[in-house]
Design a protein around this motif. Structure first.
Motif, PDB file in Angstrom:
ATOM      1  N   GLU A  18      27.529  32.254  36.165  1.00 25.58           N
ATOM      2  CA  GLU A  18      26.916  31.758  37.403  1.00 25.58           C
ATOM      3  C   GLU A  18      25.764  32.671  37.848  1.00 25.58           C
ATOM      4  O   GLU A  18      24.737  32.203  38.356  1.00 25.58           O
ATOM      5  N   ALA A  19      25.904  33.975  37.637  1.00 28.06           N
ATOM      6  CA  ALA A  19      24.868  34.931  38.018  1.00 28.06           C
ATOM      7  C   ALA A  19      23.754  35.036  36.968  1.00 28.06           C
ATOM      8  O   ALA A  19      22.797  35.795  37.152  1.00 28.06           O
ATOM      9  N   GLY A  20      23.886  34.294  35.875  1.00 29.56           N
ATOM     10  CA  GLY A  20      22.880  34.348  34.817  1.00 29.56           C
ATOM     11  C   GLY A  20      22.984  35.573  33.942  1.00 29.56           C
ATOM     12  O   GLY A  20      22.043  35.920  33.232  1.00 29.56           O
ATOM     13  N   GLN A  21      24.141  36.255  33.952  1.00 29.90           N
ATOM     14  CA  GLN A  21      24.319  37.479  33.186  1.00 29.90           C
ATOM     15  C   GLN A  21      25.488  37.381  32.209  1.00 29.90           C
ATOM     16  O   GLN A  21      26.005  38.390  31.759  1.00 29.90           O
ATOM     17  N   GLY A  22      25.907  36.180  31.905  1.00 32.47           N
ATOM     18  CA  GLY A  22      27.088  35.986  31.074  1.00 32.47           C
ATOM     19  C   GLY A  22      26.784  35.871  29.598  1.00 32.47           C
ATOM     20  O   GLY A  22      25.638  36.027  29.167  1.00 32.47           O
ATOM     21  N   LEU A  37      42.918  31.749  38.530  1.00 35.78           N
ATOM     22  CA  LEU A  37      42.362  31.994  37.206  1.00 35.78           C
ATOM     23  C   LEU A  37      42.607  33.436  36.788  1.00 35.78           C
ATOM     24  O   LEU A  37      42.623  34.342  37.619  1.00 35.78           O
ATOM     25  N   GLY A  38      42.743  33.620  35.486  1.00 35.76           N
ATOM     26  CA  GLY A  38      42.932  34.962  34.958  1.00 35.76           C
ATOM     27  C   GLY A  38      41.657  35.788  35.069  1.00 35.76           C
ATOM     28  O   GLY A  38      40.551  35.260  35.241  1.00 35.76           O
ATOM     29  N   GLN A  39      41.819  37.101  34.942  1.00 32.88           N
ATOM     30  CA  GLN A  39      40.694  38.017  35.092  1.00 32.88           C
ATOM     31  C   GLN A  39      39.551  37.694  34.130  1.00 32.88           C
ATOM     32  O   GLN A  39      38.387  37.664  34.524  1.00 32.88           O
ATOM     33  N   GLY A  40      39.874  37.471  32.859  1.00 35.05           N
ATOM     34  CA  GLY A  40      38.828  37.197  31.874  1.00 35.05           C
ATOM     35  C   GLY A  40      38.052  35.931  32.193  1.00 35.05           C
ATOM     36  O   GLY A  40      36.820  35.905  32.115  1.00 35.05           O
ATOM     37  N   THR A  41      38.756  34.882  32.572  1.00 38.69           N
ATOM     38  CA  THR A  41      38.106  33.610  32.905  1.00 38.69           C
ATOM     39  C   THR A  41      37.199  33.787  34.114  1.00 38.69           C
ATOM     40  O   THR A  41      36.045  33.334  34.118  1.00 38.69           O
ATOM     41  N   ARG A  42      37.711  34.445  35.139  1.00 39.81           N
ATOM     42  CA  ARG A  42      36.907  34.690  36.348  1.00 39.81           C
ATOM     43  C   ARG A  42      35.659  35.506  36.016  1.00 39.81           C
ATOM     44  O   ARG A  42      34.555  35.211  36.484  1.00 39.81           O
ATOM     45  N   THR A  43      35.844  36.544  35.207  1.00 37.37           N
ATOM     46  CA  THR A  43      34.722  37.403  34.840  1.00 37.37           C
ATOM     47  C   THR A  43      33.634  36.600  34.138  1.00 37.37           C
ATOM     48  O   THR A  43      32.444  36.728  34.457  1.00 37.37           O
ATOM     49  N   VAL A  44      34.024  35.762  33.185  1.00 37.53           N
ATOM     50  CA  VAL A  44      33.042  34.946  32.457  1.00 37.53           C
ATOM     51  C   VAL A  44      32.340  33.985  33.412  1.00 37.53           C
ATOM     52  O   VAL A  44      31.110  33.892  33.429  1.00 37.53           O
ATOM     53  N   LEU A  45      33.107  33.265  34.219  1.00 41.54           N
ATOM     54  CA  LEU A  45      32.508  32.276  35.123  1.00 41.54           C
ATOM     55  C   LEU A  45      31.553  32.926  36.118  1.00 41.54           C
ATOM     56  O   LEU A  45      30.456  32.403  36.368  1.00 41.54           O
ATOM     57  N   GLU A  46      31.952  34.045  36.683  1.00 40.56           N
ATOM     58  CA  GLU A  46      31.080  34.739  37.647  1.00 40.56           C
ATOM     59  C   GLU A  46      29.802  35.228  36.981  1.00 40.56           C
ATOM     60  O   GLU A  46      28.708  35.107  37.548  1.00 40.56           O
ATOM     61  N   ALA A  47      29.919  35.783  35.776  1.00 45.47           N
ATOM     62  CA  ALA A  47      28.739  36.289  35.068  1.00 45.47           C
ATOM     63  C   ALA A  47      27.811  35.142  34.664  1.00 45.47           C
ATOM     64  O   ALA A  47      26.585  35.267  34.782  1.00 45.47           O
TER      65      ALA A  47
END
Length: 186
Positions: free
Chosen positions: A13-17, A1-11
């Motif tokens: 998942e952490a409840g900070q997106g 996955l690209g950086q932007g997609t990963r960043t959104v998914l991780e955030a």
């Protein structure tokens, strides 16, 4: 996955997106499925959109893009189950031999994602050979032609060469689904 997609998914998942987890329905590669026979075709047609997030609505899509832009942490593709606009599908041109069919007709998607499938794939015809695709684009420049091997021809040029079936998300999902079905059958 690209950086932007990963960043959104991780955030998310952490409840900070930029949105709640229920505002995301997965990736486009999850929403649009096909058998391994046409996985390379679907993969090349989707391109980077295979890894696009499927957002429930326009507000979520806007929020995701704005959130990433504010953080300067990459770009993300975001698609909607109903698309941004409704687009009908034209009949396939009478092209003669070598036509397998419209790619959309070989793709499975949920009823909610049918408009998305039509928007992304409605102008794509599967043909038997790259040479036939090159001939047809001369006659029908508003269409895109793809082979089962993953060669894509449009009015601008072509994407061709070799692509391993499992090199992209569509092929991996198709292969895994067929392996699971085969195991369940035994």
């Amino acid at each position: 996955l690209g950086q932007g997609t990963r960043t959104v998914l991780e955030a998310v998942e952490a409840g900070q997106g930029p949105c709640d987890a229920d505002a995301l329905l997965g990736l486009a590669a999850d929403a649009l499925r096909t058998d391994s026979r046409f996985a390379r075709a679907l993969e090349v047609v989707l391109g980077k959109r295979a890894e696009a997030l499927v957002a429930r609505d326009k507000d979520s899509a806007r929020a995701i893009a704005a959130w990433l832009a504010a953080r300067r942490e990459g770009q993300v593709g975001v698609v909607l189950p109903a698309g941004l606009t409704q687009r009908g599908m034209r009949p396939i041109p009478e092209c003669g031999p070598g036509i397998i069919g419209r790619l959309y007709d070989f793709v499975r998607c949920s009823k909610d994602c049918e408009p998305l499938g039509r928007a992304l794939l409605g102008d794509v015809v599967i043909v038997d050979q790259l040479e036939r695709a090159i001939e047809l684009i001369q006659l029908y420049p508003c269409w895109r032609f793809v082979t089962a091997d993953g060669d894509l021809v449009d009015a601008a040029g072509l994407v061709g060469g070799f692509s391993d079936l499992t090199s992209g998300p569509v092929g991996r999902r198709s292969s895994a689904a067929e392996a699971t079905a085969a195991a369940d059958a035994h």
